[in-house]
Design a protein around this motif. Structure first.
Motif, short mmCIF file in Angstrom:
data_model
loop_
_atom_site.label_atom_id
_atom_site.label_comp_id
_atom_site.label_asym_id
_atom_site.label_seq_id
_atom_site.Cartn_x
_atom_site.Cartn_y
_atom_site.Cartn_z
N UNK A 332 52.15 80.04 18.84
CA UNK A 332 52.41 78.86 18.02
C UNK A 332 53.82 78.88 17.44
N UNK A 333 54.30 80.06 17.11
CA UNK A 333 55.65 80.18 16.56
C UNK A 333 56.70 79.82 17.60
N UNK A 334 56.49 80.22 18.84
CA UNK A 334 57.52 80.07 19.87
C UNK A 334 57.54 78.69 20.50
N UNK A 335 56.36 78.09 20.80
CA UNK A 335 56.43 76.90 21.64
C UNK A 335 55.41 75.81 21.39
N UNK A 337 53.98 72.55 19.93
CA UNK A 337 54.49 71.36 19.23
C UNK A 337 53.83 71.23 17.86
N UNK A 338 54.64 71.00 16.85
CA UNK A 338 54.14 70.85 15.49
C UNK A 338 54.01 72.15 14.73
N UNK A 339 54.13 73.27 15.43
CA UNK A 339 54.00 74.58 14.79
C UNK A 339 55.23 75.46 15.02
N UNK A 340 56.07 75.06 15.93
CA UNK A 340 57.19 75.89 16.36
C UNK A 340 58.03 76.33 15.16
N UNK A 359 53.53 84.30 28.16
CA UNK A 359 54.81 84.85 28.61
C UNK A 359 55.86 84.62 27.53
N UNK A 360 56.65 85.66 27.24
CA UNK A 360 57.67 85.55 26.19
C UNK A 360 58.88 86.39 26.55
N UNK A 366 62.10 88.95 19.54
CA UNK A 366 62.93 89.48 18.45
C UNK A 366 62.97 88.51 17.28
N UNK A 367 63.09 87.23 17.57
CA UNK A 367 63.14 86.22 16.51
C UNK A 367 61.82 86.15 15.75
#
Length: 559
Positions: A332-335, A337-340, A359-360, A366-367
């Protein structure tokens, strides 16, 4: 003139003497000493009269024994090998070690020799005039030397010490290597027995298939090597690689007698060696897909390293719930929509499924952990474990202030809860992402296809990604769009890709886009099929992979 001829004859005699008999052992000569022959016949390094004197006996020097002892202290162990020139007939040979009890009053041998582990065979079974034998030394043994027996005329040409190795080298000349129990050279040359190999290598073992590059250089990607082991058949695709490694834990029924049934001319050697334990097991995707869960080192997951792309870590989780605990907050943090860029809480993770597979890349990982630190987010136990794994494997790097920067690599994951067919599709999809993260040339090629793609088909794709349940991709993330564009065109074989998108055009979420629906249905998804073929040709040429197939080794059951 006579003086010149005499001098020439002396030179010839010197050269002949230097290169006759036993050559210096490869590692033993590094210690600066030759083997000590026990008998007069042994000094000649040849069995000249096998009826009366079929044995050659040699003692190791103190330095040589010290070298063996030092190697025995290492997990890789010590073995001793000899090179032989034999008669090629039905006569027999054997080779083994000598111990203190085999000697009486100095250097005299007690005969007959007592029973012991040895290597034996018939010259006719070897099918070569020159060949080598190698025998692993038990870690607790203290050999004083070795013997060689031959019922036919034969000569020793070389000898050496090296770490444990079990198996067969077929080229350039045959080498038969055995574990601490010894063994018999089989007439079936392309049959290699590893049934007792783990007794010699109990702390980790891998089997290395080395290829005959003279043959593989002219081979095509369609060429195969096929071998069987205890009810399983393994097919290895040739793809420009020099070798393939098989961790012993990948075999469902353990290691037995491996029989090559196809592509024998491409095989240079097939040997087992000690394998250093790594946090991530290096393996081909074809092995990972059906890796025996009983051989997992952790109950919740197994961690692999993709053998073609070693910087890609591969998690295989027991079920979705465990995978979610590791990766949903990250997803949810990375990709999403609405939560990035935000952090969902633990209750959200318990009640929401992230993805069936993940997949990351290193930068996003790191972020995520840096922002979690800065915002004092209480990460769960599995997320902290993930962070430690990433640090140990160099995917993220800890900075002096405790934050993180990207290292090298990426992670992908799937779950055993997915059906076998879905796992196959998801693995393909996620592995393409892994390559995309790691290879700039691949990204450039994808960019060129993305830029020239039919606008209507691209709009269809984006509409599907934005509205399909469980996806919710951020359409403003250009990197993500190109990455998903590539993966959706390579997750299946090219000939089925068009039909895949035609089917999705009938889904309820696409009813809001009737013009796009109609276009894809009328063109039968040809735009998608064309891109799928272009991408498949590219990855096939570079790595021997293809749409829907990210593996080079395929496993199937004989039953």
């Amino acid at each position: 003139m006579l003086k010149k001829n005499y001098f020439f004859i002396l030179i010839c005699i010197f050269i002949a003497y230097t290169f006759s008999g036993c050559t210096k052992a490869k590692l033993l000569t590094a210690a600066g000493e030759k083997l000590e022959p026990v008998t007069e016949q042994s000094e000649k390094c040849a069995v000249e009269d096998p009826r009366n004197e079929p044995y050659l006996f040699y003692k190791f020097t103190d330095k040589q024994k010290e070298l063996i002892k030092d190697m025995q202290c290492e997990k890789s162990g010590a073995s001793f090998g000899i090179k032989i020139s034999g008669p090629g007939d039905e006569s027999r040979f054997s080779f083994g070690f000598l111990y203190k009890e085999d000697f009486k009053s100095g250097s005299k041998i007690v005969t007959p020799l007592s029973s012991r582990c040895q290597v034996r065979g018939k010259y006719s079974d070897v099918k070569a005039d020159k060949f080598s034998l190698q025998l692993c030394i038990k870690r607790t043994d203290e050999p004083e030397g070795f013997y060689f027996y031959s019922a036919g005329k034969a000569a020793l040409l070389d000898c050496w010490i090296e770490p444990y190795k079990i198996g067969t080298e077929f080229l350039p000349e045959p080498l038969f290597s055995y574990g601490i129990d010894g063994g018999t050279v089989s007439s079936e040359i392309y049959s290699v027995d590893f049934s007792r190999a783990e007794k010699t290598l109990p702390e980790g073992m891998k089997i290395i298939l080395t290829l005959n590059t003279k043959e593989t250089a002219a081979a095509k990607n369609e060429d195969r090597i096929v071998f069987e082991n205890r009810g399983e058949v393994f097919t290895v695709r040739l793809s420009g690689k020099d070798s393939f490694d098989f961790d012993s834990r990948c075999f469902k029924n353990g290691t037995g007698v491996f029989k090559f049934t196809g592509g024998n001319k491409f095989v240079k050697s097939f040997t087992a060696v000690w394998c250093k334990e790594d946090e991530a097991i290096a393996a081909d995707i074809g092995m990972i897909l059906d890796w025996p869960e009983k051989n997992w080192r952790q109950k919740d997951y197994e961690l692999f390293r993709w053998s073609i792309f070693p910087d890609v870590l591969f998690f295989d989780f027991k079920d979705y719930q465990i995978q979610d605990s590791f990766l949903t907050r990250l997803a949810y943090f990375v990709e999403k929509t609405g939560y990035k860029g935000t952090f969902v809480d633990d209750d959200f993770i318990l009640n929401n499924h992230g993805y069936n597979a993940h997949d990351y890349k290193a930068r996003d990982l790191a972020n995520f952990f840096t922002q979690a630190l800065r915002h004092s987010v209480q990460l769960n136990e599995n997320e902290l474990l993930l962070r430690s794994i990433l640090i140990r494997n160099g995917i993220i790097v800890t900075l002096p202030d405790g934050t993180f920067e990207e290292g090298r690599g990426c992670i992908i994951s799937i779950s055993r809860e997915s059906s076998p067919s879905l796992r196959n599709q998801l693995v393909a999809h996620e592995c393409w992402h892994g390559i995309y993260f790691m290879d700039s040339g691949f990204r450039d090629y994808v960019k060129s296809l993305y830029g020239s793609f039919n606008p209507d088909s691209l709009s269809f794709l984006k509409s599907y990604w934005a509205t399909a349940k469980g996806l919710g991709y951020d359409l403003n993330d250009d990197y993500l769009m190109k990455n998903e564009f590539m993966a959706y065109h390579l997750q299946l074989s090219p000939q089925t890709t068009g039909a895949y998108f035609v089917t999705r055009s009938y889904w309820s979420n696409m009813r809001s886009f009737p013009d796009l629906q109609r276009y894809v249905q009328q063109t039968k998804g040809k735009d998608f099929e064309m891109v799928a073929y272009s991408l498949s040709d590219y990855v096939y040429e570079r790595w021997g992979l293809y749409g829907g197939r990210t593996f080079l080794v395929f496993r199937e059951s004989l039953e």
